[in-house]
Motif scaffolding. Sequence first.
Motif, PDB file in Angstrom:
ATOM      1  N   LEU A 343       0.823  -1.271  -0.013  1.00 31.90           N
ATOM      2  CA  LEU A 343       0.040   0.028  -0.046  1.00 31.90           C
ATOM      3  C   LEU A 343       1.008   1.166  -0.031  1.00 31.90           C
ATOM      4  CD1 LEU A 343      -3.007   1.146   0.333  1.00 31.90           C
ATOM      5  CD2 LEU A 343      -2.767   0.921   2.728  1.00 31.90           C
ATOM      6  N   ALA A 344       1.871   1.288   0.852  1.00 29.55           N
ATOM      7  CA  ALA A 344       2.932   2.293   1.011  1.00 29.55           C
ATOM      8  C   ALA A 344       3.409   2.683  -0.308  1.00 29.55           C
ATOM      9  CB  ALA A 344       3.767   2.328   1.966  1.00 29.55           C
ATOM     10  N   ALA A 345       4.048   1.479  -1.086  1.00 34.85           N
ATOM     11  CA  ALA A 345       4.720   1.447  -2.527  1.00 34.85           C
ATOM     12  C   ALA A 345       3.474   2.283  -3.450  1.00 34.85           C
ATOM     13  CB  ALA A 345       5.081   0.233  -2.663  1.00 34.85           C
ATOM     14  N   ALA A 346       2.230   1.771  -3.567  1.00 33.47           N
ATOM     15  CA  ALA A 346       1.262   2.223  -4.396  1.00 33.47           C
ATOM     16  C   ALA A 346       1.103   3.621  -4.346  1.00 33.47           C
ATOM     17  CB  ALA A 346       0.180   1.618  -4.415  1.00 33.47           C
ATOM     18  N   ILE A 347       1.169   4.147  -2.884  1.00 33.52           N
ATOM     19  CA  ILE A 347       0.749   5.563  -2.654  1.00 33.52           C
ATOM     20  C   ILE A 347       2.057   6.424  -2.959  1.00 33.52           C
ATOM     21  CG2 ILE A 347       0.310   7.275  -0.812  1.00 33.52           C
ATOM     22  CD1 ILE A 347      -1.056   5.053   0.619  1.00 33.52           C
ATOM     23  N   GLY A 348       3.168   6.090  -2.947  1.00 28.15           N
ATOM     24  CA  GLY A 348       4.653   6.711  -3.156  1.00 28.15           C
ATOM     25  C   GLY A 348       4.494   6.684  -4.714  1.00 28.15           C
ATOM     26  N   ARG A 349       3.969   5.552  -5.341  1.00 24.87           N
ATOM     27  CA  ARG A 349       4.137   5.551  -6.820  1.00 24.87           C
ATOM     28  C   ARG A 349       3.183   6.659  -7.398  1.00 24.87           C
ATOM     29  NH1 ARG A 349       1.656   0.739 -10.587  1.00 24.87           N
ATOM     30  NH2 ARG A 349       1.890   1.689 -12.588  1.00 24.87           N
ATOM     31  N   VAL A 350       2.186   7.017  -6.870  1.00 24.49           N
ATOM     32  CA  VAL A 350       1.116   7.798  -7.508  1.00 24.49           C
ATOM     33  C   VAL A 350       1.839   9.468  -6.984  1.00 24.49           C
ATOM     34  CG1 VAL A 350      -1.152   9.177  -7.014  1.00 24.49           C
ATOM     35  CG2 VAL A 350      -0.777   6.582  -7.152  1.00 24.49           C
ATOM     36  N   LEU A 351       2.283   9.635  -5.669  1.00 23.88           N
ATOM     37  CA  LEU A 351       2.761  10.899  -5.514  1.00 23.88           C
ATOM     38  C   LEU A 351       4.091  11.261  -6.198  1.00 23.88           C
ATOM     39  CD1 LEU A 351       2.639  10.557  -1.614  1.00 23.88           C
ATOM     40  CD2 LEU A 351       1.103  11.660  -3.189  1.00 23.88           C
ATOM     41  N   ASP A 352       4.762  10.341  -6.592  1.00 26.39           N
ATOM     42  CA  ASP A 352       5.878  10.497  -7.319  1.00 26.39           C
ATOM     43  C   ASP A 352       5.899  10.787  -8.888  1.00 26.39           C
ATOM     44  OD1 ASP A 352       7.651  10.205  -4.912  1.00 26.39           O
ATOM     45  OD2 ASP A 352       8.171   8.145  -5.245  1.00 26.39           O
ATOM     46  N   ASP A 353       4.676  10.311  -9.343  1.00 31.07           N
ATOM     47  CA  ASP A 353       4.453  10.539 -10.722  1.00 31.07           C
ATOM     48  C   ASP A 353       3.363  11.300 -11.041  1.00 31.07           C
ATOM     49  OD1 ASP A 353       3.767  10.043 -13.700  1.00 31.07           O
ATOM     50  OD2 ASP A 353       4.511   7.891 -13.376  1.00 31.07           O
ATOM     51  N   PRO A 354       3.230  12.503 -11.219  1.00 31.16           N
ATOM     52  CA  PRO A 354       1.886  13.481 -11.345  1.00 31.16           C
ATOM     53  C   PRO A 354       1.391  12.952 -12.657  1.00 31.16           C
ATOM     54  CG  PRO A 354       3.910  14.778 -10.791  1.00 31.16           C
ATOM     55  CD  PRO A 354       4.756  13.434 -11.020  1.00 31.16           C
ATOM     56  N   ALA A 355       2.155  12.527 -13.819  1.00 31.59           N
ATOM     57  CA  ALA A 355       1.510  12.257 -14.943  1.00 31.59           C
ATOM     58  C   ALA A 355       0.623  11.000 -14.716  1.00 31.59           C
ATOM     59  CB  ALA A 355       2.550  12.032 -16.070  1.00 31.59           C
ATOM     60  N   LEU A 356       1.051  10.117 -14.039  1.00 32.37           N
ATOM     61  CA  LEU A 356       0.316   8.965 -13.891  1.00 32.37           C
ATOM     62  C   LEU A 356      -0.964   9.301 -12.892  1.00 32.37           C
ATOM     63  CD1 LEU A 356       0.054   5.745 -13.422  1.00 32.37           C
ATOM     64  CD2 LEU A 356       1.282   5.746 -11.433  1.00 32.37           C
ATOM     65  N   ALA A 357      -1.081  10.139 -11.815  1.00 31.76           N
ATOM     66  CA  ALA A 357      -1.935  10.424 -10.985  1.00 31.76           C
ATOM     67  C   ALA A 357      -3.059  11.378 -12.109  1.00 31.76           C
ATOM     68  CB  ALA A 357      -1.454  11.677  -9.825  1.00 31.76           C
ATOM     69  N   VAL A 358      -2.695  12.140 -12.866  1.00 29.53           N
ATOM     70  CA  VAL A 358      -3.553  12.700 -13.583  1.00 29.53           C
ATOM     71  C   VAL A 358      -4.312  11.763 -14.574  1.00 29.53           C
ATOM     72  CG1 VAL A 358      -4.032  14.382 -15.505  1.00 29.53           C
ATOM     73  CG2 VAL A 358      -2.663  14.982 -13.670  1.00 29.53           C
ATOM     74  N   ARG A 359      -3.446  10.874 -15.156  1.00 32.82           N
ATOM     75  CA  ARG A 359      -4.335   9.877 -15.916  1.00 32.82           C
ATOM     76  C   ARG A 359      -5.253   8.938 -15.114  1.00 32.82           C
ATOM     77  NH1 ARG A 359      -2.770   4.781 -16.991  1.00 32.82           N
ATOM     78  NH2 ARG A 359      -0.636   4.868 -16.312  1.00 32.82           N
ATOM     79  N   LEU A 360      -4.754   8.344 -14.068  1.00 36.06           N
ATOM     80  CA  LEU A 360      -5.594   7.560 -13.462  1.00 36.06           C
ATOM     81  C   LEU A 360      -6.704   8.403 -12.884  1.00 36.06           C
ATOM     82  CD1 LEU A 360      -3.129   5.874 -10.918  1.00 36.06           C
ATOM     83  CD2 LEU A 360      -4.024   4.841 -12.854  1.00 36.06           C
ATOM     84  N   ALA A 361      -6.866   9.501 -12.456  1.00 35.15           N
ATOM     85  CA  ALA A 361      -7.866  10.312 -12.175  1.00 35.15           C
ATOM     86  C   ALA A 361      -8.710  10.622 -13.211  1.00 35.15           C
ATOM     87  CB  ALA A 361      -7.486  11.538 -11.407  1.00 35.15           C
ATOM     88  N   ALA A 362      -8.316  10.794 -14.449  1.00 30.13           N
ATOM     89  CA  ALA A 362      -9.249  11.116 -15.604  1.00 30.13           C
ATOM     90  C   ALA A 362     -10.036   9.975 -15.882  1.00 30.13           C
ATOM     91  CB  ALA A 362      -8.379  11.699 -16.544  1.00 30.13           C
ATOM     92  N   ALA A 363      -9.251   8.726 -16.000  1.00 26.16           N
ATOM     93  CA  ALA A 363      -9.803   7.503 -16.549  1.00 26.16           C
ATOM     94  C   ALA A 363     -10.972   7.067 -15.269  1.00 26.16           C
ATOM     95  CB  ALA A 363      -8.827   6.422 -16.782  1.00 26.16           C
ATOM     96  N   GLY A 364     -10.411   7.205 -14.146  1.00 18.73           N
ATOM     97  CA  GLY A 364     -11.349   6.745 -13.021  1.00 18.73           C
ATOM     98  C   GLY A 364     -12.686   7.755 -13.142  1.00 18.73           C
TER      99      GLY A 364
END
Length: 391
Positions: A343-364
């Motif tokens: 869980l910590a690794a996944a949260i860190g992955r989102v925090l470290d990759d703004p492009a991923l965060a935006v893509r996941l949010a838009a698709a979600g």
Amino acid sequence: MSRPTSTVVMGHHTPDVYGSDLQLLESVSALVDAGHRVVVTLPGEGPLTPLLRERGAEIRTIEVPVLRKSALTPFGLIGLAAQMLRRLPAMVRLLRRERAAAVYVNTVTVPLWLVAARIARRPVLCHVHEAQDAGPRLLRAALAAPLLLADRVLVNSLASRRALADALPRAVRHATVVYNGVCGPPADEPADEPAGGSEARSGQGSPADRIVMVGRLSPRKGTDVLVAALARLVGEGRDVALDLAGTAFPGYEWFEEELRTRAAADDLRGRVVFHGYLNPVWDLLAAGAVVVVPSRLEPFGNTAVEAQLAGRPVVVAGVQGLTEIVTDGETGLVVPPEDDAALAAAIGRVLDDPALAVRLAAAGRRSAQERFGTAAYRARIRAEITGLLDR
């Protein structure tokens, strides 16, 4: 020729506003819009009461025994049976006095309404928001047994249906899956794009990345797993903080105390905010860099859908209904349940990759709008009640 107005009595177990309570509101709107008179029974006043009245429901206050796992002890069951015998006559009288044409039981945690409906000879529907697939099968079968009294059974996910089928196959002979209908933020406008690092700021103005969780403070919701993951992130040198919105069920105050004790430890002091009960939650979601649903059990997962509708990237545990909402790597991230390291690794992955965060949010957000809209949900509820009344 339109159907004459019918009275539908809806049995509910709490005046709070969480997942199943929000669905009750949508069900009320569906029936009121169809011209039915809706009477909702509650154990007392609470945040849900004015919301029900706004939707056009009448409220009746009646104490009804609630079937909780914590009561499933020899002494607890004896006490529960005594309560049921005392309350049942008043429940039957209420159905007759209100001239109920049908009874809608919102969750199987108030099974006595099924008994009362049978005694009063009213057709009855039970809307199941639970998916108990752990523990002794005999116990799970006993919890599902009241559904044998229902004329129709609705379940909020395929996971809920599978859990019922495993516990008591006959309980799903009339079961239909109806996914929850979830309202989005006001004007259906998403929050700003999620930001990682120092760009994500809390309501207190600190530079911390805000992690948000909305839900009951209970072991099944996995709040302790998220707190452990937060500690790992802090140990990695990250400036992160956690916003928890929710309260404990009566009888689970011990769990909240454990959480508060852990949050007060040196490594987490000042990083966990207990907001208590919040409604609406949109401002809190908008302040989060990532929303987490770390449940051990989750029949559906309204909070995951709400986070998607709010334009937030979500990280969820791979259990039950959450896997029907979130596709890993596409509309959010999915991690093994009870694994604070993952869980910590996944949260860190989102925090470290703004492009991923935006893509996941838009698709979600797109997925949530297409699959879990309130219009489709209300239409399904109207159809189910029409079928029940036609019996």
